[in-house]
Write a protein that holds these residues in place. Sequence first.
Motif, short mmCIF file in Angstrom:
data_model
loop_
_atom_site.label_atom_id
_atom_site.label_comp_id
_atom_site.label_asym_id
_atom_site.label_seq_id
_atom_site.Cartn_x
_atom_site.Cartn_y
_atom_site.Cartn_z
N LEU A 163 0.85 -1.19 0.00
CA LEU A 163 0.00 0.00 0.00
C LEU A 163 0.89 1.24 0.00
CD1 LEU A 163 -2.60 -1.13 2.69
CD2 LEU A 163 -2.77 -1.33 0.19
N LEU A 164 0.81 2.01 -1.07
CA LEU A 164 1.60 3.22 -1.22
C LEU A 164 0.68 4.39 -1.49
CD1 LEU A 164 4.44 1.84 -3.54
CD2 LEU A 164 4.49 2.08 -1.05
N GLN A 165 1.10 5.56 -1.06
CA GLN A 165 0.30 6.75 -1.33
C GLN A 165 1.20 7.85 -1.90
OE1 GLN A 165 -1.48 8.38 2.19
NE2 GLN A 165 0.33 8.04 3.46
N PRO A 166 0.72 8.54 -2.96
CA PRO A 166 1.49 9.66 -3.49
C PRO A 166 1.33 10.88 -2.59
CG PRO A 166 -0.55 9.44 -4.71
CD PRO A 166 -0.52 8.31 -3.71
N VAL A 167 2.39 11.67 -2.49
CA VAL A 167 2.38 12.89 -1.69
C VAL A 167 3.01 14.01 -2.51
CG1 VAL A 167 3.08 14.01 0.46
CG2 VAL A 167 2.58 11.56 0.46
N ARG A 168 2.19 14.95 -2.93
CA ARG A 168 2.70 16.08 -3.70
C ARG A 168 3.44 17.05 -2.79
NH1 ARG A 168 1.36 20.29 -7.75
NH2 ARG A 168 1.61 22.28 -6.66
N GLY A 169 4.53 17.60 -3.29
CA GLY A 169 5.26 18.61 -2.54
C GLY A 169 5.69 19.75 -3.45
N GLN A 170 5.46 20.98 -3.02
CA GLN A 170 5.93 22.16 -3.75
C GLN A 170 6.83 22.98 -2.83
OE1 GLN A 170 3.18 24.55 -6.20
NE2 GLN A 170 3.94 26.38 -5.15
N VAL A 171 8.04 23.26 -3.31
CA VAL A 171 8.93 24.16 -2.58
C VAL A 171 8.95 25.51 -3.29
CG1 VAL A 171 10.39 22.30 -1.73
CG2 VAL A 171 10.98 23.42 -3.86
N SER A 172 9.23 26.55 -2.53
CA SER A 172 9.35 27.91 -3.06
C SER A 172 10.80 28.33 -2.98
CB SER A 172 8.47 28.87 -2.25
OG SER A 172 7.11 28.44 -2.23
N GLU B 285 -0.02 27.24 -2.61
CA GLU B 285 1.04 26.54 -1.90
C GLU B 285 2.24 27.44 -1.65
OE1 GLU B 285 1.86 22.61 -3.33
OE2 GLU B 285 -0.28 22.12 -3.48
N HIS B 286 2.46 28.44 -2.51
CA HIS B 286 3.45 29.46 -2.18
C HIS B 286 3.04 30.19 -0.90
CE1 HIS B 286 6.21 29.16 -5.46
NE2 HIS B 286 5.34 29.49 -6.40
N LEU B 287 1.76 30.52 -0.80
CA LEU B 287 1.28 31.21 0.40
C LEU B 287 1.41 30.32 1.63
CD1 LEU B 287 -1.93 32.97 -0.99
CD2 LEU B 287 0.26 34.02 -0.34
N ALA B 288 1.12 29.02 1.46
CA ALA B 288 1.26 28.10 2.59
C ALA B 288 2.72 27.98 3.01
CB ALA B 288 0.69 26.74 2.23
N ASN B 289 3.63 27.95 2.03
CA ASN B 289 5.06 27.90 2.36
C ASN B 289 5.51 29.17 3.07
OD1 ASN B 289 5.44 25.36 1.28
ND2 ASN B 289 6.12 26.10 -0.72
N PHE B 290 4.96 30.31 2.64
CA PHE B 290 5.32 31.57 3.31
C PHE B 290 4.81 31.57 4.75
CE2 PHE B 290 4.29 35.95 4.58
CZ PHE B 290 5.58 36.49 4.53
N ALA C 126 7.99 40.88 0.52
CA ALA C 126 7.83 41.58 -0.75
C ALA C 126 8.12 40.66 -1.94
CB ALA C 126 8.75 42.79 -0.79
N THR C 127 9.07 39.75 -1.78
CA THR C 127 9.40 38.82 -2.86
C THR C 127 8.21 37.90 -3.14
OG1 THR C 127 11.71 38.86 -2.17
CG2 THR C 127 11.03 37.06 -3.61
N PHE C 128 7.57 37.42 -2.09
CA PHE C 128 6.39 36.59 -2.28
C PHE C 128 5.24 37.42 -2.85
CE2 PHE C 128 8.55 33.59 0.48
CZ PHE C 128 8.07 32.36 0.09
N ALA C 129 5.03 38.62 -2.32
CA ALA C 129 3.91 39.45 -2.77
C ALA C 129 4.03 39.82 -4.23
CB ALA C 129 3.81 40.70 -1.90
N ALA C 130 5.25 40.06 -4.69
CA ALA C 130 5.48 40.44 -6.09
C ALA C 130 5.57 39.22 -7.00
CB ALA C 130 6.77 41.25 -6.19
#
Length: 560
Positions: free
Chosen positions: A386-395, A447-452, A468-472
Amino acid sequence: MTRILQTGWDDGRGFVRAWHDWRNDPQRPPLLHVAAIEPWPTARLRRHADEPPDHGPLSDQLERQWWGLTPGVHRLSFEQGRVLLSLHVGLPLDALREMSFSADRIELAPPGPAAVRDASMLKALVRLCRRGTRLEAGAIDDTFARELQTAGFVWQPGEPLQAVYDPAWAPRGLRSAGRTPERAIVIGAGLAGAAVAASLARRGWQVEVLDAADQPASGASALPAGLMAPHLSPDDNLLSRLSRCGNRLTLQQAHDLLREGEDWSASGTLEHRAKAPGRLVGSTDFAADWSRAATPQENEKALLHPHAPSVWHAHAAWIRPAALVHAWLRQPGITWRGGQRVDRLERAGNGHWRVLDAHAREIDRAPLVVIAAAIGSAELASRRVLLQPVRGQVSWAPHESGIALPPTPVNGNGHFLPSVPVGEGRGWMCGSSYGRGDTALDERASEHLANFERLRQLLPLVATQLAATFAAERVKAWTGVRCASTDRRPLAGELEPGLWLSTAMGSRGLTFAALCAELLAARLHEEPLPVPLSWAMGLDVRRQLSIPPAEKPAVGDRSL
């Protein structure tokens, strides 16, 4: 291959002597593996004035790896992995019961406080013997000599005292000499598959690595840089103990194969926690080698509040996973073949396995096949795991002038890498998201917002500077899909004779890939395990097989 059990450590002199003899043997085997027991390691390796001059450089190398020796097993590697030491820290009888290998030679410790010579020890020793195993003893009393003889050892004349395990009866469960290296196929060219290929190749296998992608490390292992750090838990649970074993193995591989500062850095990391950590690894002298409470000065240097609850992990590192994958695949004896999409496996004659594509055409065949295809491993194993995929996004973003960043990585709820190779230069990375069951690879602003938000909780001063880097929307994304098991531990072991599995590294591929590969190779070759036997069972694939043995379909049967 030579496998030696030393029931006494004697400040490492026996190990260094075996290593020296191996080095000077023109017909030496490709691998020397010593398992030794040290109940009470000292904070510094003891050296002796009568040490032979040509042993000194070897003792120097051993001394450099003499750290973090908490109770359990510590795998130390020398000569590019061709000389291995599995050091068991614990009482002799307990250590022997946690061993599982076939000894070529047993060197008994001389009588003393740590030497156990009774029926229980004899039973534990015999369990590690096969017919022909030699036993050496510098001194032995008549009673124990008779007990050894009764157990099946035949004494031979000479000094030191020597015996050979050659019982007049046919013992049940007698150990074998392990597999003879042949051809092997590894399916998957990420961290898990490349580590397996390298471990097998070091032992003489000719390994074919197959992957559907055109380049190795094209899945989750394509992460620009990852942080490898010990897992910390209040009760020092199994995951924590296994993570230390895996960290040590990967650090050794990185030191041997990668470029410091470009492909990796033994940077350490500061772990910012929600509350004071309390008891850390344990009470031994070596516990602080791994993890200790950070000082107010260390917190301030990392841009944290001086009295923030935090822990310093000295043996953490950032690593470029793809660099490690390519380094492993460059080892002699390994051939890489991309663009090979494996659909199923089936048994062939002569104990071989056939590897087939979607049109039932044979891609290759070999007596040993290892499935290391991340989430695709479940299908190749006929969905018995039994395996499950897990998506990950880094900023991440390139460095900008005027922004103060900590000198080392910081982790906790998320992580922050202040300076790693990204794009054409260097930059910072943070994250990552954790989306169970999600296999999409699109970039998501949410997900960028969640990472921030994780960064804001982890390093408030850094988050303020990068707001500011995230906001822009100047941050960039890397996304990948990791593969996890239901209990967060990898799956490594034998599915059927000649068919093995190494997968489900989750978000700790850097920690567990080399450990699972060495565990797999040790079991194939009847070598000392890189962890205690009871811990190894916590990684074995059999704990997660979803269908009882009597009901299991043949591998490749797609009827379920």
